[in-house]
Design an enzyme around this catalytic site. Structure first.
Site, PDB file in Angstrom:
ATOM      1  N   LYS A   1      -0.361  -1.363   5.755  1.00 19.70           N
ATOM      2  CA  LYS A   1       0.954  -2.011   5.669  1.00 19.70           C
ATOM      3  C   LYS A   1       1.243  -2.738   6.995  1.00 19.70           C
ATOM      4  CE  LYS A   1       2.242   1.266   2.135  1.00 19.70           C
ATOM      5  NZ  LYS A   1       3.317   2.020   1.452  1.00 19.70           N
TER       6      LYS A   1
ATOM      7  N   HIS B   1       1.198  -5.299  -4.772  1.00 20.78           N
ATOM      8  CA  HIS B   1       1.725  -3.998  -4.355  1.00 20.78           C
ATOM      9  C   HIS B   1       3.226  -3.964  -4.614  1.00 20.78           C
ATOM     10  CE1 HIS B   1       2.929  -0.676  -1.715  1.00 20.78           C
ATOM     11  NE2 HIS B   1       1.677  -0.254  -1.797  1.00 20.78           N
TER      12      HIS B   1
ATOM     13  N   GLU C   1       0.020   3.048  -8.820  1.00 21.58           N
ATOM     14  CA  GLU C   1       0.879   3.644  -7.799  1.00 21.58           C
ATOM     15  C   GLU C   1       2.282   3.843  -8.359  1.00 21.58           C
ATOM     16  OE1 GLU C   1      -0.282   2.876  -3.359  1.00 21.58           O
ATOM     17  OE2 GLU C   1       0.549   1.066  -4.212  1.00 21.58           O
TER      18      GLU C   1
END
Length: 243
Positions: free
Chosen positions: A11, A98, A167
């Site tokens: 990240k 993401h 996720e």
């Protein structure tokens, strides 16, 4: 036997100097633990783009990934980084879609699809992320949400050239995690909706304590790891399955 894949997602963490220091320490610790790492394991770290050049300090089997890339090939797109640029730096994987990109930068499934197509066109392996929010999970809409994301994000995509990462958004950076059985249930659904040979990763508070149980599930082929990949010792523990 298909490969197991572990990708660390850093990240927006670490400076260029800190990244070089990480690789210097990782190179040494990797040598010390090499015999504990399964030879069938592929592993990578997804760096902030500005730190990609520091990867030259890596001397191990570790591969290079990025956290995002442009949906455009080249041209007047200020601030963007193309797949061609990344390929020239030996980037192997690109995380696409993401949940943080979707949430904070309003990326849509259409954007994710365009980026995925660009990655494949330029021989970069896209890691396409899907997942449900806490509200969707509690409303028992997980399957519906995942099916919609897969349908639109992977439209006209060659599934033999893509990785999907599940996720659950409610488990990212929260310390919460789906149980191995819960993760398996959704990953099995993803495989049913796509391709029996698809590589599927699980992400969401993956740690050295739970990674082995997660990887023992039939439809989980690897892990997308956040915070546990930022420290050399904990990342090595992930690669050795805490041995």
């Amino acid at each position: 036997m298909s490969k197991t894949i572990i990708i660390g997602n850093w990240k927006m963490n670490k400076t260029f100097t800190q990244t070089k220091e990480f690789f210097s320490a990782f190179n040494q610790l990797y040598i010390e633990n090499k015999n504990k790492i399964n030879q069938n394991l592929d592993f990578a770290v997804a760096l902030p783009a500005i730190n990609v050049a520091a990867f030259s300090k890596n001397t191990t089997k570790l591969e290079l990934a990025v956290q995002n890339m442009s949906q455009f090939e080249k041209g007047a797109y200020t601030g963007e980084i193309s797949a061609q640029m990344l390929l020239d730096l030996n980037v192997k994987y690109a995380i696409i879609g993401h949940s943080e990109r979707r949430q904070y930068f309003k990326e849509t499934d259409l954007d994710v699809n365009a980026k995925t197509q660009q990655a494949i066109k330029n021989n970069i392996i896209p890691v396409v992320c899907v997942g449900e929010t806490l509200e969707e999970y509690e409303a028992q809409k997980t399957s519906q949400v995942i099916e919609y994301q897969l349908k639109n994000s992977l439209k006209d995509v060659d599934l033999s050239k893509v990785i999907v990462a599940y996720e659950p958004i409610w488990a990212i950076g929260t310390g919460k995690t789906a149980t191995p059985e819960q993760a398996q249930q959704v990953c099995k659904f993803i495989r049913k909706q796509t391709n029996k040979n698809l590589t599927i990763l699980y992400g969401g508070s993956v740690s050295q304590e739970n990674i082995e149980q997660l990887l023992n599930q039939a439809d989980i082929n690897g892990a997308l790891v956040g915070g546990a990949s930022l420290k050399v010792d904990s990342f090595i523990k992930l690669l050795t399955l805490n041995k």
